[in-house]
Design an enzyme around this catalytic site. Structure first.
Site, PDB file in Angstrom:
ATOM      1  N   ARG A  74     -13.430   0.091  -0.341  1.00 11.79           N
ATOM      2  CA  ARG A  74     -12.117   0.681  -0.610  1.00 11.79           C
ATOM      3  C   ARG A  74     -11.571   0.350  -1.996  1.00 11.79           C
ATOM      4  O   ARG A  74     -10.486   0.791  -2.360  1.00 11.79           O
ATOM      5  CB  ARG A  74     -11.115   0.232   0.458  1.00 11.79           C
ATOM      6  N   HIS A 102     -12.419  -6.201   3.540  1.00  9.99           N
ATOM      7  CA  HIS A 102     -11.731  -6.557   2.303  1.00  9.99           C
ATOM      8  C   HIS A 102     -12.042  -7.989   1.901  1.00  9.99           C
ATOM      9  O   HIS A 102     -12.526  -8.795   2.694  1.00  9.99           O
ATOM     10  CB  HIS A 102     -10.206  -6.459   2.480  1.00  9.99           C
ATOM     11  N   VAL A 197      -7.726  -2.375  14.752  1.00  5.40           N
ATOM     12  CA  VAL A 197      -7.795  -1.300  13.746  1.00  5.40           C
ATOM     13  C   VAL A 197      -8.012  -1.897  12.354  1.00  5.40           C
ATOM     14  O   VAL A 197      -7.547  -1.362  11.349  1.00  5.40           O
ATOM     15  CB  VAL A 197      -6.526  -0.415  13.783  1.00  5.40           C
ATOM     16  N   CYS A 203      -1.761  -7.335   5.719  1.00  7.82           N
ATOM     17  CA  CYS A 203      -1.619  -5.871   5.683  1.00  7.82           C
ATOM     18  C   CYS A 203      -0.189  -5.448   6.001  1.00  7.82           C
ATOM     19  O   CYS A 203       0.229  -4.337   5.645  1.00  7.82           O
ATOM     20  CB  CYS A 203      -2.561  -5.217   6.700  1.00  7.82           C
TER      21      CYS A 203
END
Length: 214
Positions: A74, A102, A197, A203
């Site tokens: 990403r 990440h 998720v 986040c």
């Protein structure tokens, strides 16, 4: 791995603060509400418009001294370069994310100069790269579970060091490690649903080093 140098003379952001609104590799949410909130805080906004650049906040680790940017599915090199251009007072170093979504899927800042890091081999390799790339020395707190390393640190008036971390119900062995931080106010936060998720505590937060009436 690569080090992208900005102007290293400064140690703080420019007066008024600076916020970078990024481009995601996946379908991006509408950012207008976010930009309005940032403007209300009198922050200067740099918006990433290069269609070849992607940068996800989950890949950006700011230590207070420098940035580490995870190169992942990403986030790409061009995104890291634009971040370096935006924050010229800080060095920006890139770190390959070999496993996980990440960079902050296995690490975060647990306080000034303290990196919380997972114990898996990919996490430890990433930490070694960060240590090699940095001109600074950091303490580390290693937790058995990579996902437990995603925490939120705050230095709050009248509270001191505050750390939000996943609960003992989720990661009992990692919770024991956090208890070693005796000078901290530890606040366990259940993250069970967000994990489904690929979500993490960081986040769901936007930390702003700025006094403001909100």
């Amino acid at each position: 791995m690569r080090k992208l140098f900005g102007n290293r003379l400064g140690s703080r952001p420019s007066p008024g603060g600076l916020a970078c609104v990024v481009r995601f590799s996946s379908d991006a949410p509408n950012t207008e509400t976010l930009k309005t909130a940032l403007k209300d805080l009198n922050l200067n906004i740099v918006e990433m418009t290069d269609e070849n650049a992607t940068l996800d906040g989950g890949d950006v680790l700011f230590t207070g001294r420098e940035f580490f940017v995870g190169l992942s599915k990403r986030t790409n090199q061009r995104g890291a370069e634009i971040l370096a251009d935006a924050f010229k007072d800080y060095a920006v170093s890139t770190v390959p994310v070999l496993e996980g979504l990440h960079l902050k899927s296995f690490c975060s800042m647990g306080g000034p100069g303290l990196i919380v890091i997972g114990s898996s081999e990919p996490a430890q390799k990433a930490l070694k790269i960060m240590q090699q790339m940095s001109d600074h020395r950091y303490d580390k707190l290693t937790v058995p579970d990579d996902l437990a390393a995603n925490c939120i640190y705050m230095n709050l008036p009248n509270k001191g060091h505050v750390l939000l971390h996943p609960t003992a119900e989720q990661y009992p062995e990692s919770a024991k490690v956090f208890e070693k931080l005796k000078d901290y106010m530890l606040i366990p936060v259940c993250n069970m649903q967000k994990v489904k998720v690929d979500g993490a505590l960081t986040c769901c937060s936007v930390l702003i080093d700025k006094k403001a009436n909100i």
